[in-house]
Design a protein around this motif. Structure first.
Motif, PDB file in Angstrom:
ATOM      1  N   LYS A  96      -3.049 -14.991  13.315  1.00 15.20           N
ATOM      2  CA  LYS A  96      -3.914 -15.305  13.639  1.00 15.20           C
ATOM      3  C   LYS A  96      -5.083 -15.241  13.977  1.00 15.20           C
ATOM      4  O   LYS A  96      -6.118 -16.128  13.541  1.00 15.20           O
ATOM      5  CB  LYS A  96      -3.503 -14.768  15.013  1.00 15.20           C
ATOM      6  N   TYR A 100      -8.031 -17.726  12.934  1.00 17.04           N
ATOM      7  CA  TYR A 100      -9.037 -17.921  13.699  1.00 17.04           C
ATOM      8  C   TYR A 100     -10.301 -17.421  13.295  1.00 17.04           C
ATOM      9  O   TYR A 100     -11.336 -18.030  12.786  1.00 17.04           O
ATOM     10  CB  TYR A 100      -9.315 -16.243  14.908  1.00 17.04           C
ATOM     11  N   LEU A 321      -4.018 -19.947  20.396  1.00 16.53           N
ATOM     12  CA  LEU A 321      -4.153 -18.477  19.638  1.00 16.53           C
ATOM     13  C   LEU A 321      -3.533 -17.308  20.656  1.00 16.53           C
ATOM     14  O   LEU A 321      -3.372 -16.354  20.042  1.00 16.53           O
ATOM     15  CB  LEU A 321      -5.398 -17.808  19.448  1.00 16.53           C
TER      16      LEU A 321
END
Ligand code: KG4
Ligand code: ZN
Length: 331
Positions: A96, A100, A321
């Motif tokens: 993640k 991100y 997310l």
């Protein structure tokens, strides 16, 4: 299209770069086996902590071996289920952060679909539909692979998974963890017909059972101990392997014949030479094709996760997310 894959569901921390679901650009695996060997099996808490320690350097290795950075890949694919929950969370959390920070799509991959995708890495002509036997430490599934992202589980181990049975038999025979490879090695010098072990029966057409077989081995070892008789370890390993491999190979061959589709083996147990041999013989006799993964992509790795991630991404799969990890999940 380039996919960065991350795998951490059990005791391997792995990262890889794969092109178009088929070509491995780099594949880095850090195994925790020696850390768990002392305990005779994977200790979940230790596994989680070791993934947290290793994941950054394994990712760096996969990127540097590929001569790339995260900016060069199109997406980050990560195993979200099934597996040890803390271990999965370690890889998922890292994935993640990576996705991100680089503004890349995050693709959730089911571990067993990853094992199936390992077949695409060395079999350029393999395309669905086919039937796959996924035999790992936690699962033994006969799967109808209808399309790259469409699966139907037609049969499964109703109790212990095949790899789990190998590991438990290994422990009973005093062999170190992970036991599958040790049982296979010991079996090489044994007589596979010496010990009469039960042939497991199950209700479902393609279901499997390994628990009774495992218990029969444990009973033989215990009785020999109580009577002070000498045990022929290699022959007991060989007799067990013959039965276990027979069940796996016959289920796969039967399914392939009845569905008139090519057969494929995958998962950690698919490295087993007797399983490969017997499945090959049965498929040849009945005239169905058999596909095998490379030995290095049978056990847990991230190239298979990146390969599966490529097809999932093309199919529109995206993890938010807020994506969670799951210890158990249907395919
Ligand atoms: O797929 P995998 O690496 O991890 C899981 O997803 O569980 O499979 C690991 C399993 C272990 O149970 C291991 O003992 C078994 O694969 N295995 C073998 C052999 N090598 C590994 N089983 C039988 N024969 C082998 N040569
Ligand atoms: Zn696995």
């Amino acid at each position: 299209m380039l996919i960065f894959g991350i795998e951490s569901s059990c005791d391997e921390t792995a990262c890889a770069v794969v092109e178009d679901g088929r070509r491995v650009i780099s594949s880095a695996v850090s195994s925790q086996i020696k850390d768990h060997r002392l305990y005779g099996g994977v200790v979940p808490e230790i596994a989680s902590r070791l993934h947290v320690e290793a994941v950054c350097s394994v990712a760096e290795k996969a990127f540097s071996d590929a001569g790339m950075s995260v900016n060069d890949v199109d997406a980050v694919a990560v195993t979200y289920a099934p597996g040890l929950i803390g271990a999965l969370l370690a890889g998922l959390g890292f994935a993640k952060g990576l996705a991100y920070s680089a503004d890349k799509p995050l693709v959730p991959v089911h571990h067993l679909k990853g094992h199936i995708a390992a077949l695409y890495l060395n079999n350029p002509e393999l395309r669905p539909p086919f039937v796959a036997l996924v035999a790992s430490g936690g699962h033994s599934h006969v799967v109808h692979v209808k399309d790259y992202c469409e699966f139907e589980v037609l049969g499964r181990a109703v109790d212990d998974a095949a790899g789990e049975a190998f590991d438990k038999v290994a422990r009973t025979l005093g062999l170190p963890y992970p036991g599958g490879v040790e049982v296979a090695r010991l079996a090489l010098t044994g007589d596979e017909n010496k010990y009469k072990l039960p042939e497991p029966h199950t209700g479902g057409r393609y279901d499997m059972s390994f628990s009774g077989l495992k218990t029969a081995v444990i009973n033989i070892v215990n009785q020999a101990g109580m009577k002070g008789e000498e045990l022929d370890g290699p022959s007991l390993a060989a007799s067990f392997q013959k039965r276990a491999v027979g069940m796996l190979a016959h289920r796969l061959a039967d399914c392939s014949r009845e569905l008139k589709l090519p057969a494929a083996l995958c998962g950690g147990v698919a490295v087993n030479a007797s399983l490969r041999d017997l499945a090959g013989q049965l498929c040849q006799k009945q005239g169905t094709e058999l596909f095998l993964p490379l030995p290095e992509y049978c056990g847990d790795n991230a190239a298979m996760i990146a390969a599966a991630g490529y097809y999932e991404l093309k199919n529109g799969a995206r993890a938010p997310l807020s994506q969670n990890a799951f210890a158990a999940a249907e395919m």
